[in-house]
Design a protein around this motif. Structure first.
Motif, PDB file in Angstrom:
ATOM      1  N   ILE A 184      -3.961   6.563   3.679  1.00 20.27           N
ATOM      2  CA  ILE A 184      -3.891   5.572   2.596  1.00 20.27           C
ATOM      3  C   ILE A 184      -5.169   5.657   1.765  1.00 20.27           C
ATOM      4  O   ILE A 184      -6.185   6.198   2.203  1.00 20.27           O
ATOM      5  CB  ILE A 184      -3.706   4.140   3.145  1.00 20.27           C
ATOM      6  CG1 ILE A 184      -4.805   3.809   4.148  1.00 20.27           C
ATOM      7  CG2 ILE A 184      -2.348   3.969   3.784  1.00 20.27           C
ATOM      8  CD1 ILE A 184      -4.706   2.431   4.745  1.00 20.27           C
ATOM      9  N   SER A 185      -5.100   5.114   0.574  1.00 19.16           N
ATOM     10  CA  SER A 185      -6.254   5.131  -0.327  1.00 19.16           C
ATOM     11  C   SER A 185      -7.346   4.185   0.176  1.00 19.16           C
ATOM     12  O   SER A 185      -7.094   3.013   0.459  1.00 19.16           O
ATOM     13  CB  SER A 185      -5.823   4.703  -1.734  1.00 19.16           C
ATOM     14  OG  SER A 185      -6.938   4.406  -2.539  1.00 19.16           O
ATOM     15  N   LEU A 214       4.089  -1.094   3.595  1.00 20.66           N
ATOM     16  CA  LEU A 214       3.627   0.288   3.422  1.00 20.66           C
ATOM     17  C   LEU A 214       4.760   1.129   2.845  1.00 20.66           C
ATOM     18  O   LEU A 214       5.845   1.195   3.422  1.00 20.66           O
ATOM     19  CB  LEU A 214       3.188   0.874   4.764  1.00 20.66           C
ATOM     20  CG  LEU A 214       1.769   0.607   5.254  1.00 20.66           C
ATOM     21  CD1 LEU A 214       1.520   1.385   6.548  1.00 20.66           C
ATOM     22  CD2 LEU A 214       0.731   0.965   4.215  1.00 20.66           C
ATOM     23  N   LEU A 244      -7.357   0.095   0.080  1.00 25.43           N
ATOM     24  CA  LEU A 244      -7.515  -0.565   1.375  1.00 25.43           C
ATOM     25  C   LEU A 244      -8.676  -1.552   1.352  1.00 25.43           C
ATOM     26  O   LEU A 244      -8.551  -2.688   1.826  1.00 25.43           O
ATOM     27  CB  LEU A 244      -7.728   0.473   2.468  1.00 25.43           C
ATOM     28  CG  LEU A 244      -8.053  -0.078   3.863  1.00 25.43           C
ATOM     29  CD1 LEU A 244      -6.888  -0.886   4.407  1.00 25.43           C
ATOM     30  CD2 LEU A 244      -8.430   1.049   4.817  1.00 25.43           C
ATOM     31  N   GLY A 287      -9.358   9.219   1.163  1.00 23.37           N
ATOM     32  CA  GLY A 287      -8.299   8.610   1.970  1.00 23.37           C
ATOM     33  C   GLY A 287      -8.832   8.060   3.281  1.00 23.37           C
ATOM     34  O   GLY A 287      -9.962   8.337   3.686  1.00 23.37           O
ATOM     35  N   VAL A 331       5.757   4.491   2.696  1.00 21.50           N
ATOM     36  CA  VAL A 331       5.471   5.790   3.299  1.00 21.50           C
ATOM     37  C   VAL A 331       6.362   6.838   2.641  1.00 21.50           C
ATOM     38  O   VAL A 331       7.566   6.894   2.893  1.00 21.50           O
ATOM     39  CB  VAL A 331       5.703   5.749   4.821  1.00 21.50           C
ATOM     40  CG1 VAL A 331       5.351   7.092   5.450  1.00 21.50           C
ATOM     41  CG2 VAL A 331       4.885   4.633   5.455  1.00 21.50           C
ATOM     42  N   LEU A 381       0.847  -1.189   0.000  1.00 21.43           N
ATOM     43  CA  LEU A 381       0.000   0.000   0.000  1.00 21.43           C
ATOM     44  C   LEU A 381       0.880   1.236   0.000  1.00 21.43           C
ATOM     45  O   LEU A 381       1.920   1.260   0.662  1.00 21.43           O
ATOM     46  CB  LEU A 381      -0.905   0.036   1.238  1.00 21.43           C
ATOM     47  CG  LEU A 381      -2.237  -0.711   1.202  1.00 21.43           C
ATOM     48  CD1 LEU A 381      -2.900  -0.649   2.580  1.00 21.43           C
ATOM     49  CD2 LEU A 381      -3.161  -0.127   0.141  1.00 21.43           C
ATOM     50  N   ASP A 382       0.458   2.246  -0.718  1.00 21.68           N
ATOM     51  CA  ASP A 382       1.145   3.535  -0.674  1.00 21.68           C
ATOM     52  C   ASP A 382       0.523   4.381   0.429  1.00 21.68           C
ATOM     53  O   ASP A 382      -0.700   4.400   0.615  1.00 21.68           O
ATOM     54  CB  ASP A 382       1.027   4.255  -2.018  1.00 21.68           C
ATOM     55  CG  ASP A 382       1.845   3.574  -3.112  1.00 21.68           C
ATOM     56  OD1 ASP A 382       2.866   2.937  -2.765  1.00 21.68           O
ATOM     57  OD2 ASP A 382       1.456   3.668  -4.290  1.00 21.68           O
ATOM     58  N   ALA A 383       1.367   5.068   1.184  1.00 21.94           N
ATOM     59  CA  ALA A 383       0.896   5.914   2.281  1.00 21.94           C
ATOM     60  C   ALA A 383       1.628   7.245   2.251  1.00 21.94           C
ATOM     61  O   ALA A 383       2.791   7.325   1.826  1.00 21.94           O
ATOM     62  CB  ALA A 383       1.112   5.217   3.624  1.00 21.94           C
TER      63      ALA A 383
END
Length: 236
Positions: free
Chosen positions: A42-43, A63, A47, A25, A65, A4-6
């Motif tokens: 996060i999206s 993640l 998620l 988000g 970050v 996941l992108d954060a």
């Protein structure tokens, strides 16, 4: 491994948190280890796609970050009371050597190779998840039970599962049962002998005849009481 992108968030008020959620988000926090807690966003779409997958809460997530990857474990998800949408997530940092408690799902394989299931046996699952204590880097994805060759009457206990070193169940002191293969619960009714069926047929026929006799109307000659009274004469 799931990713996941954060992005780091600097929200301090409820209004700022609402703005994050309204923008698609989900606020989250990363805690654990010697590093400081990190507030991230996060999206929600990505998620929810991971949540829909099986075993999200027992799977390690990477993640990214602001471009820096770190492994975390989802520990808690909070949902909106009305919409049931995720509104906050807690992530625990995966620190090598640190033991955690986690529930790991049980997976059954080779159902088609079980002679007991082929004969109508029922797989009675006592525990669908088993709580383990293990290093965060050794969390098993699932606990596999092979049904190949298993017949009716056999059971599966925690001792039948091969666990890695330092991975132990939190229930200690007994070899608890995870599942059993039981006999069918629905039994076929035995067929009646031909003589019994014939006797029942005769009894039913006799009952029908008796009912028919009772339903016959009274004969014309069998007058009811009062039928023999003459009609009153007409006055001249």
């Amino acid at each position: 491994m799931n990713t996941l992108d954060a992005n780091i968030r600097n929200t301090k008020t409820k209004g700022e948190l609402s703005a994050v959620r309204n923008g698609g988000g989900v606020p989250a926090i990363i805690y654990g280890g010697e590093a400081q807690n990190e507030k991230v966003a996060i999206s929600k779409k990505l998620l929810k796609a991971l949540i829909d997958k099986e075993n999200f809460l027992s799977s390690i997530v990477t993640l990214n970050v602001d471009g820096k990857p770190q492994n975390v474990l989802p520990r808690e998800i909070k949902y909106h009371i009305i919409t049931d949408e995720p509104i906050h997530v807690d992530f625990l940092r995966v620190v090598p050597g640190v033991k955690i408690r986690i529930e790991v799902p049980v997976q059954f394989i080779n159902h088609e190779k079980s002679p007991g299931l082929k004969r109508g046996g029922v797989l009675n699952i006592v525990r669908r998840k088993v709580e383990l204590r293990c290093p965060s880097e050794k969390i098993p994805e699932n606990l596999v039970i092979d049904l190949d060759g298993v017949d009716i009457g056999e059971s599966f206990k925690i001792s039948s599962i091969n666990l890695e070193t330092d991975v132990t169940p939190t229930i200690r002191g007994r070899d608890f049962v995870i599942a059993t293969l039981a006999a069918p619960t629905v039994m076929k009714e035995p067929e009646k002998p031909a003589e019994a069926e014939a006797a029942e047929g005769e009894d039913a026929a006799a009952g029908t005849d008796a009912a028919a006799e009772g339903d016959k109307p009274a004969a014309e000659g069998d007058k009811k009481e009062g039928d023999d009274k003459k009609p009153a004469e007409e006055k001249k």
